[in-house]
Scaffold this motif. Sequence first.
Motif, PDB file in Angstrom:
ATOM      1  N   PHE A 249       0.842  -1.207   0.000  1.00 49.78           N
ATOM      2  CA  PHE A 249       0.000   0.000   0.000  1.00 49.78           C
ATOM      3  C   PHE A 249       0.875   1.255   0.000  1.00 49.78           C
ATOM      4  CE2 PHE A 249      -3.195  -2.753   2.515  1.00 49.78           C
ATOM      5  CZ  PHE A 249      -3.735  -3.230   1.335  1.00 49.78           C
ATOM      6  N   SER A 250       1.918   1.216   0.798  1.00 48.96           N
ATOM      7  CA  SER A 250       2.760   2.401   0.914  1.00 48.96           C
ATOM      8  C   SER A 250       3.477   2.688  -0.418  1.00 48.96           C
ATOM      9  CB  SER A 250       3.711   2.212   2.099  1.00 48.96           C
ATOM     10  OG  SER A 250       4.984   2.634   1.795  1.00 48.96           O
ATOM     11  N   ASN A 251       3.922   1.647  -1.105  1.00 45.71           N
ATOM     12  CA  ASN A 251       4.562   1.852  -2.415  1.00 45.71           C
ATOM     13  C   ASN A 251       3.570   2.383  -3.449  1.00 45.71           C
ATOM     14  OD1 ASN A 251       6.831   0.824  -1.239  1.00 45.71           O
ATOM     15  ND2 ASN A 251       6.837  -1.120  -2.368  1.00 45.71           N
ATOM     16  N   VAL A 252       2.378   1.806  -3.446  1.00 45.13           N
ATOM     17  CA  VAL A 252       1.352   2.247  -4.405  1.00 45.13           C
ATOM     18  C   VAL A 252       0.993   3.707  -4.129  1.00 45.13           C
ATOM     19  CG1 VAL A 252      -1.068   1.954  -5.102  1.00 45.13           C
ATOM     20  CG2 VAL A 252       0.420  -0.048  -4.867  1.00 45.13           C
ATOM     21  N   ASP A 253       0.820   3.995  -2.831  1.00 45.38           N
ATOM     22  CA  ASP A 253       0.452   5.349  -2.422  1.00 45.38           C
ATOM     23  C   ASP A 253       1.464   6.376  -2.934  1.00 45.38           C
ATOM     24  OD1 ASP A 253      -0.780   7.440  -0.839  1.00 45.38           O
ATOM     25  OD2 ASP A 253       0.892   7.186   0.553  1.00 45.38           O
TER      26      ASP A 253
END
Lengths: 263, 321
Positions: B278-282
């Motif tokens: 999620f953090s990478n996508v964000d």
Amino acid sequence: MGDRWSRCNNCRRILYKQDILDNLYVCPACGFHFRISAKKRLELLYDNGEYKLYDKNISSMDALGFKDSKDYSDRLKEQRKKTSLKDAVLNAEGFMGGIKVLISAMDFSFMGGSMGSVVGEKVTRAFERALDEKIPVIVVSCSGGARMQEGVLSLMQMMKTSSAIGRLDQAGIPYISVITDPTTGGTTASYAMLGDINIAEPNALIGFAGPRVIEQTIKEKLPKGFQRAEFLLEHGMLDDVVERKNLRSYLICALRVFLNLAS
Amino acid sequence: MGKNKDYYQIEKNIQGYKKEIDRLEEEEDTDKERVKKLRDSIKKEWEKIRPQLTALQFVQIARHPDRPYTLDYIEAMINDFLEFHGDRRSGDDPAIVAGFGTYRGRTAAIIGHQKGRKTRERIARNFGQPNPEGFRKALRIMKLAEKYGHPVVTFIDTPGAFPGLGAEERGQAEAIAFNLKEISKLKVPIVNIVIGEGGSGGALGIGVGDELLMLENSFYSVISPEGCAAILWKDQSAVSKAAENLRFLADDLVEFGVADKIIKEPPGGAHIDWLKTFSNVDKELEKALKKIEKMSVEERLEKRYQKYRKIGVFGENDEPK
């Protein structure tokens, strides 16, 4: 059966070939519409069968290094030799009833009329030329869908061609889609369904998924007439089903109406 | 390592480490040192495995049942998400979720395929295979976003558009085609993210826009490797060969000018560490959005047109007079 006789795919009657030719490749006995080449299609539609070809020297390349039972590059060579075509579509300009019109006509004999980079590019160029010259454009589809051998490049041609149609909308340029047997997959799910009007020849198979795939999915036999032109007309996907012998005059009439050319 | 092995067998060690991490993290007094060690072990194992994976094994990762799905991303990244239903024509398609929410301080339309996690939900959601209603609902929400001037984010994760009788009757092809044309003219920014499976027309119908981001182990293809094997090889054992030939992995799509950015996945893949995913996508989503939001509408639409205009490989000689 010799060179002079042929059998109708539909009614199985044995016919004198010249009679079929004289009847625009429609069975004189049962009305079955034989598949015709892009070249023949252009001849039948344009005034006096006269037209000028565009974008003649665009040819496919093997961008993926695709190899099934043979290399895609070899397959392309074979297909070019077999059909004397560079790929599955011809771009032309000519007159219909005196109206200047661009036609992209697809040819099923070249790899099942599949849409790869070349078909996508040529159809897009036809739309863009229509936009530049402010003249109407017709695409005659006959295609098994996106060409697998060009992978995602083929898939993206759907967006490329559809985006070009978006520009025609904004410029008020007529685009008529003529759908012939068979037209499926990515071709149906892009420019074939996006005409200002969508017209089909009788009994043409038109769909997104192929009938076999659907049968395997739902595990039952498909109803008779499923995915045929008349079925699509009934379900609101087509504006009309027009016999080949009336197609040219139908299109001229539609163009005149769209362009407000009072007779 | 076994070219013909299922990825599930290959990832056994990683799954073992992950289970241990999950167990430790449930404990009140987590042994952080040990967790870090386990993560290092996953990383090492992954670095050993990944370079040798076949295209089909990547497909298996992209389809992994433990991967985060659209609704998981929404839960993690979007505040106040309101899901909207129905295409205002004939029905609602649970295979596509659509709605509005807040992403990093701005309202955005969020649209994505949803596969469903347990058997009952998978069936209810038709395994993420949209019907025409899904594409039409998606377009309706995009138009609503355009009305208010909000950006659109789509999550792509589908085996393909549903090949059913009803889907054909109700115009599956028309629904996809119409979306493509309308999306090409939509004035607001559109970012597409392939989070798993980018299956053909079913993916494309909501999978085009200004920028295409792909998770590292996702794919986006003209046809499934199974479908391709059946048609071209007429042999289901050729699935792996079909997968290699189709060149549909994230790296390939960057090479072909289709994908704009690859989003890193944590070692072992997205399903091993959701939070990191999620953090990478964000991060990448925010970067992409910011860039597109800066453009004028004209510039954005012209760039979008040219993006697809350029895709394709062919040869051309000078045109004779």
